[in-house]
Design a protein around this motif. Structure first.
Motif, short mmCIF file in Angstrom:
data_model
loop_
_atom_site.label_atom_id
_atom_site.label_comp_id
_atom_site.label_asym_id
_atom_site.label_seq_id
_atom_site.Cartn_x
_atom_site.Cartn_y
_atom_site.Cartn_z
N PRO A 14 93.05 31.08 49.18
CA PRO A 14 92.98 30.03 48.16
C PRO A 14 91.72 29.19 48.34
CG PRO A 14 94.63 29.49 49.80
CD PRO A 14 94.15 30.88 50.10
N ASN A 15 91.27 28.57 47.27
CA ASN A 15 90.07 27.75 47.34
C ASN A 15 90.30 26.55 48.25
OD1 ASN A 15 88.57 29.29 45.55
ND2 ASN A 15 89.37 28.21 43.78
N LYS A 16 89.25 26.19 48.99
CA LYS A 16 89.34 25.01 49.85
C LYS A 16 89.17 23.73 49.04
CE LYS A 16 87.67 27.30 53.97
NZ LYS A 16 86.67 27.36 55.03
N LEU A 17 88.58 23.87 47.85
CA LEU A 17 88.31 22.71 47.00
C LEU A 17 89.02 22.88 45.67
CD1 LEU A 17 84.48 22.72 47.64
CD2 LEU A 17 86.10 21.11 48.60
N ASP A 18 89.59 21.81 45.17
CA ASP A 18 90.21 21.89 43.85
C ASP A 18 89.11 21.82 42.77
OD1 ASP A 18 89.60 19.27 44.27
OD2 ASP A 18 91.51 18.47 43.60
N LEU A 19 89.50 22.00 41.53
CA LEU A 19 88.53 22.11 40.44
C LEU A 19 87.66 20.86 40.31
CD1 LEU A 19 87.47 23.80 38.10
CD2 LEU A 19 89.23 22.77 36.66
N GLU A 20 88.24 19.69 40.45
CA GLU A 20 87.47 18.44 40.33
C GLU A 20 86.39 18.36 41.40
OE1 GLU A 20 90.84 18.45 40.48
OE2 GLU A 20 91.36 17.94 38.42
N ASP A 21 86.73 18.75 42.62
CA ASP A 21 85.74 18.73 43.70
C ASP A 21 84.64 19.76 43.46
OD1 ASP A 21 87.16 16.73 44.94
OD2 ASP A 21 88.21 18.08 46.32
N GLN A 22 85.00 20.91 42.92
CA GLN A 22 84.00 21.93 42.62
C GLN A 22 83.01 21.43 41.57
OE1 GLN A 22 85.94 25.62 41.60
NE2 GLN A 22 87.11 25.65 43.48
N VAL A 23 83.52 20.73 40.57
CA VAL A 23 82.63 20.18 39.54
C VAL A 23 81.73 19.11 40.14
CG1 VAL A 23 82.58 18.83 37.40
CG2 VAL A 23 84.19 20.73 37.64
N LEU A 24 82.26 18.28 41.01
CA LEU A 24 81.43 17.26 41.66
C LEU A 24 80.34 17.88 42.52
CD1 LEU A 24 84.06 14.57 42.65
CD2 LEU A 24 82.24 14.36 40.97
N ILE A 25 80.67 18.95 43.20
CA ILE A 25 79.67 19.65 44.02
C ILE A 25 78.55 20.18 43.13
CG2 ILE A 25 79.30 21.81 45.28
CD1 ILE A 25 81.83 21.20 46.83
N CYS A 26 78.91 20.78 42.01
CA CYS A 26 77.90 21.32 41.09
C CYS A 26 77.02 20.21 40.53
CB CYS A 26 78.58 22.07 39.96
SG CYS A 26 79.38 23.58 40.50
N LEU A 27 77.62 19.09 40.18
CA LEU A 27 76.84 17.97 39.67
C LEU A 27 75.89 17.42 40.73
CD1 LEU A 27 79.50 16.09 37.55
CD2 LEU A 27 77.57 17.46 36.73
N GLN A 28 76.32 17.36 41.96
CA GLN A 28 75.44 16.91 43.03
C GLN A 28 74.26 17.86 43.17
OE1 GLN A 28 77.70 16.53 46.63
NE2 GLN A 28 78.36 14.46 46.14
N TYR A 29 74.51 19.14 43.07
CA TYR A 29 73.44 20.12 43.23
C TYR A 29 72.49 20.08 42.03
CZ TYR A 29 71.01 24.52 43.86
OH TYR A 29 70.04 25.46 44.01
N TRP A 30 73.03 20.05 40.81
CA TRP A 30 72.19 20.13 39.62
C TRP A 30 71.48 18.84 39.30
CZ3 TRP A 30 76.82 22.67 36.79
CH2 TRP A 30 76.87 24.03 37.10
N ARG A 31 72.12 17.70 39.49
CA ARG A 31 71.53 16.44 39.06
C ARG A 31 70.81 15.68 40.17
NH1 ARG A 31 70.16 16.30 34.38
NH2 ARG A 31 70.27 14.06 34.33
N GLU A 32 71.31 15.80 41.40
CA GLU A 32 70.69 15.05 42.50
C GLU A 32 69.72 15.91 43.30
OE1 GLU A 32 73.78 13.40 44.89
OE2 GLU A 32 74.70 12.33 43.21
N TYR A 33 69.64 17.21 42.97
CA TYR A 33 68.73 18.15 43.64
C TYR A 33 68.95 18.17 45.16
CZ TYR A 33 66.51 17.71 39.12
OH TYR A 33 66.28 17.66 37.78
N ARG A 34 70.20 18.13 45.57
CA ARG A 34 70.52 18.18 46.98
C ARG A 34 70.62 19.63 47.43
NH1 ARG A 34 75.45 14.82 48.49
NH2 ARG A 34 74.46 14.97 50.50
#
Length: 94
Positions: A14-34
């Motif tokens: 099973p995923n270690k992260l729920d859907l909300e956390d996955q979306v937050l991770i993507c936003l951090q990568y795409w918008r904050e360039y981390r």
């Protein structure tokens, strides 16, 4: 007759992260360039988990249409001249 739903519908862990956390991770990568490394350190998961999450969500988002992930930033705006050729003198003559 067998049920239309297979008992082996989802395979793997099973995923270690729920859907909300996955979306937050993507936003951090795409918008904050981390980097994957720094995001993984914050969320206490591996870099490969972050990479897989971003790649899967990118595929889902790109199916909705053309969405630019990395926008080119304008560092300097082009200089435009006024009608009389003076830039910034408010139309006054010397």
């Amino acid at each position: 007759m067998q049920d239309s739903v297979s008992p082996k519908g989802r395979r793997g862990c099973p995923n270690k992260l729920d859907l909300e956390d996955q979306v937050l991770i993507c936003l951090q990568y795409w918008r904050e360039y981390r980097t994957y490394f720094h995001i993984a350190q914050d969320w206490q998961v591996s870099e490969s988990t972050v990479c897989r999450t971003v790649q899967r969500k990118r595929k889902c988002v790109s199916e909705f249409g053309e969405i630019p992930f990395r926008r080119k930033k304008v560092l300097v705006e082009p200089i435009t001249e006024t009608k009389n050729g003076c830039d910034g003198c408010n139309g006054e003559s010397n």
